[in-house]
Design a protein around this motif. Sequence first.
Motif, PDB file in Angstrom:
ATOM      1  N   ASN A 100       0.827  -1.205   0.000  1.00  0.00           N
ATOM      2  CA  ASN A 100       0.000   0.000   0.000  1.00  0.00           C
ATOM      3  C   ASN A 100       0.863   1.256   0.000  1.00  0.00           C
ATOM      4  O   ASN A 100       2.004   1.264   0.428  1.00  0.00           O
ATOM      5  N   LEU A 101       0.289   2.329  -0.512  1.00  0.00           N
ATOM      6  CA  LEU A 101       1.049   3.567  -0.717  1.00  0.00           C
ATOM      7  C   LEU A 101       1.561   4.165   0.583  1.00  0.00           C
ATOM      8  O   LEU A 101       2.662   4.722   0.618  1.00  0.00           O
ATOM      9  N   SER A 102       0.806   4.041   1.642  1.00  0.00           N
ATOM     10  CA  SER A 102       1.281   4.642   2.893  1.00  0.00           C
ATOM     11  C   SER A 102       2.527   3.913   3.388  1.00  0.00           C
ATOM     12  O   SER A 102       3.453   4.538   3.899  1.00  0.00           O
ATOM     13  N   ARG A 103       2.577   2.590   3.216  1.00  0.00           N
ATOM     14  CA  ARG A 103       3.773   1.848   3.626  1.00  0.00           C
ATOM     15  C   ARG A 103       4.946   2.209   2.734  1.00  0.00           C
ATOM     16  O   ARG A 103       6.069   2.380   3.201  1.00  0.00           O
ATOM     17  N   ARG A 104       4.716   2.336   1.420  1.00  0.00           N
ATOM     18  CA  ARG A 104       5.792   2.688   0.509  1.00  0.00           C
ATOM     19  C   ARG A 104       6.353   4.066   0.865  1.00  0.00           C
ATOM     20  O   ARG A 104       7.555   4.277   0.866  1.00  0.00           O
ATOM     21  N   SER A 105       5.480   5.008   1.184  1.00  0.00           N
ATOM     22  CA  SER A 105       5.944   6.334   1.581  1.00  0.00           C
ATOM     23  C   SER A 105       6.756   6.253   2.862  1.00  0.00           C
ATOM     24  O   SER A 105       7.778   6.917   3.004  1.00  0.00           O
ATOM     25  N   PHE A 106       6.295   5.401   3.802  1.00  0.00           N
ATOM     26  CA  PHE A 106       7.030   5.209   5.039  1.00  0.00           C
ATOM     27  C   PHE A 106       8.419   4.647   4.754  1.00  0.00           C
ATOM     28  O   PHE A 106       9.417   5.115   5.293  1.00  0.00           O
ATOM     29  N   VAL A 107       8.486   3.632   3.878  1.00  0.00           N
ATOM     30  CA  VAL A 107       9.767   3.007   3.541  1.00  0.00           C
ATOM     31  C   VAL A 107      10.690   4.017   2.871  1.00  0.00           C
ATOM     32  O   VAL A 107      11.874   4.105   3.198  1.00  0.00           O
ATOM     33  N   ALA A 108      10.163   4.806   1.934  1.00  0.00           N
ATOM     34  CA  ALA A 108      10.985   5.815   1.258  1.00  0.00           C
ATOM     35  C   ALA A 108      11.519   6.825   2.270  1.00  0.00           C
ATOM     36  O   ALA A 108      12.693   7.205   2.223  1.00  0.00           O
ATOM     37  N   SER A 109      10.664   7.244   3.197  1.00  0.00           N
ATOM     38  CA  SER A 109      11.091   8.187   4.225  1.00  0.00           C
ATOM     39  C   SER A 109      12.165   7.562   5.118  1.00  0.00           C
ATOM     40  O   SER A 109      13.174   8.199   5.432  1.00  0.00           O
ATOM     41  N   ALA A 110      11.964   6.306   5.497  1.00  0.00           N
ATOM     42  CA  ALA A 110      12.963   5.612   6.322  1.00  0.00           C
ATOM     43  C   ALA A 110      14.283   5.475   5.572  1.00  0.00           C
ATOM     44  O   ALA A 110      15.354   5.676   6.153  1.00  0.00           O
ATOM     45  N   ASN A 111      14.217   5.169   4.277  1.00  0.00           N
ATOM     46  CA  ASN A 111      15.444   5.055   3.475  1.00  0.00           C
ATOM     47  C   ASN A 111      16.190   6.376   3.429  1.00  0.00           C
ATOM     48  O   ASN A 111      17.418   6.404   3.529  1.00  0.00           O
ATOM     49  N   ARG A 112      15.468   7.486   3.279  1.00  0.00           N
ATOM     50  CA  ARG A 112      16.126   8.799   3.277  1.00  0.00           C
ATOM     51  C   ARG A 112      16.806   9.062   4.606  1.00  0.00           C
ATOM     52  O   ARG A 112      17.922   9.576   4.660  1.00  0.00           O
ATOM     53  N   GLN A 113      16.135   8.700   5.716  1.00  0.00           N
ATOM     54  CA  GLN A 113      16.720   8.902   7.037  1.00  0.00           C
ATOM     55  C   GLN A 113      17.953   8.035   7.238  1.00  0.00           C
ATOM     56  O   GLN A 113      18.950   8.478   7.803  1.00  0.00           O
ATOM     57  N   ILE A 114      17.907   6.800   6.757  1.00  0.00           N
ATOM     58  CA  ILE A 114      19.062   5.904   6.864  1.00  0.00           C
ATOM     59  C   ILE A 114      20.233   6.464   6.080  1.00  0.00           C
ATOM     60  O   ILE A 114      21.366   6.498   6.569  1.00  0.00           O
ATOM     61  N   ARG A 115      19.972   6.922   4.841  1.00  0.00           N
ATOM     62  CA  ARG A 115      21.052   7.503   4.027  1.00  0.00           C
ATOM     63  C   ARG A 115      21.652   8.728   4.711  1.00  0.00           C
ATOM     64  O   ARG A 115      22.865   8.907   4.735  1.00  0.00           O
ATOM     65  N   ALA A 116      20.786   9.566   5.293  1.00  0.00           N
ATOM     66  CA  ALA A 116      21.282  10.768   5.982  1.00  0.00           C
ATOM     67  C   ALA A 116      22.131  10.368   7.190  1.00  0.00           C
ATOM     68  O   ALA A 116      23.191  10.965   7.432  1.00  0.00           O
ATOM     69  N   SER A 117      21.707   9.352   7.941  1.00  0.00           N
ATOM     70  CA  SER A 117      22.462   8.906   9.100  1.00  0.00           C
ATOM     71  C   SER A 117      23.826   8.330   8.681  1.00  0.00           C
ATOM     72  O   SER A 117      24.851   8.603   9.311  1.00  0.00           O
ATOM     73  N   ARG A 118      23.833   7.539   7.595  1.00  0.00           N
ATOM     74  CA  ARG A 118      25.089   6.952   7.111  1.00  0.00           C
ATOM     75  C   ARG A 118      26.035   8.046   6.634  1.00  0.00           C
ATOM     76  O   ARG A 118      27.235   7.994   6.909  1.00  0.00           O
ATOM     77  N   THR A 119      25.481   9.030   5.939  1.00  0.00           N
ATOM     78  CA  THR A 119      26.313  10.133   5.456  1.00  0.00           C
ATOM     79  C   THR A 119      26.898  10.900   6.627  1.00  0.00           C
ATOM     80  O   THR A 119      28.083  11.228   6.637  1.00  0.00           O
ATOM     81  N   ALA A 120      26.060  11.176   7.629  1.00  0.00           N
ATOM     82  CA  ALA A 120      26.545  11.884   8.802  1.00  0.00           C
ATOM     83  C   ALA A 120      27.628  11.094   9.521  1.00  0.00           C
ATOM     84  O   ALA A 120      28.633  11.654   9.955  1.00  0.00           O
ATOM     85  N   ALA A 121      27.441   9.778   9.625  1.00  0.00           N
ATOM     86  CA  ALA A 121      28.432   8.922  10.294  1.00  0.00           C
ATOM     87  C   ALA A 121      29.743   8.917   9.523  1.00  0.00           C
ATOM     88  O   ALA A 121      30.820   8.936  10.116  1.00  0.00           O
ATOM     89  N   MET A 122      29.644   8.899   8.199  1.00  0.00           N
ATOM     90  CA  MET A 122      30.858   8.884   7.370  1.00  0.00           C
ATOM     91  C   MET A 122      31.607  10.213   7.490  1.00  0.00           C
ATOM     92  O   MET A 122      32.817  10.258   7.370  1.00  0.00           O
ATOM     93  N   CYS A 123      30.860  11.284   7.750  1.00  0.00           N
ATOM     94  CA  CYS A 123      31.479  12.620   7.865  1.00  0.00           C
ATOM     95  C   CYS A 123      31.883  12.920   9.297  1.00  0.00           C
ATOM     96  O   CYS A 123      32.380  14.006   9.575  1.00  0.00           O
ATOM     97  N   GLY A 124      31.656  11.968  10.217  1.00  0.00           N
ATOM     98  CA  GLY A 124      32.063  12.152  11.599  1.00  0.00           C
ATOM     99  C   GLY A 124      31.149  13.055  12.402  1.00  0.00           C
ATOM    100  O   GLY A 124      31.553  13.631  13.383  1.00  0.00           O
ATOM    101  N   ARG A 125      29.899  13.178  11.956  1.00  0.00           N
ATOM    102  CA  ARG A 125      28.950  14.009  12.711  1.00  0.00           C
ATOM    103  C   ARG A 125      28.179  13.199  13.693  1.00  0.00           C
ATOM    104  O   ARG A 125      27.890  12.102  13.629  1.00  0.00           O
TER     105      ARG A 125
END
Length: 125
Positions: A100-125
């Motif tokens: 369902n679309l609400s789950r897909r939106s949730f997954v996309a949002s979670a993926n963006r947050q994961i990418r942001a967290s990984r990027t921050a970790a790689m940059c030492g933030r």
Amino acid sequence: MATLVEVIATLDGIPDGDPYDVEPTIFVRKPWTAYSEAVVLNEDAVNGVAPSAPAFAYLLEVDLAKEVIRVWREWRAGAVPTPEQATQAVIFYGDTTRINLSRRSFVASANRQIRASRTAAMCGR
């Protein structure tokens, strides 16, 4: 504009995405047929569509479409599918794994947050 069968026929030429970034994703005008217009974009679906091209609905990420075709071949003793067979396999997989679309939106949002967290970790933030 390319058709879905043309996009599927050229999947091997599309580089896999960076695991820390948005993966190349196939979006198609509905109804999904081999000859529907299709685009590959490096963006997450929002509410089941491409944000930059809202007339195009999410089908699958390119790496998943490649995997569908690989499995199709394995199940058929290494036979090479025609472009139409490969396209129908990808459409079938996309349809049968639809969430369902609400789950897909949730997954996309979670993926963006994961990418942001990984990027921050790689940059030492």
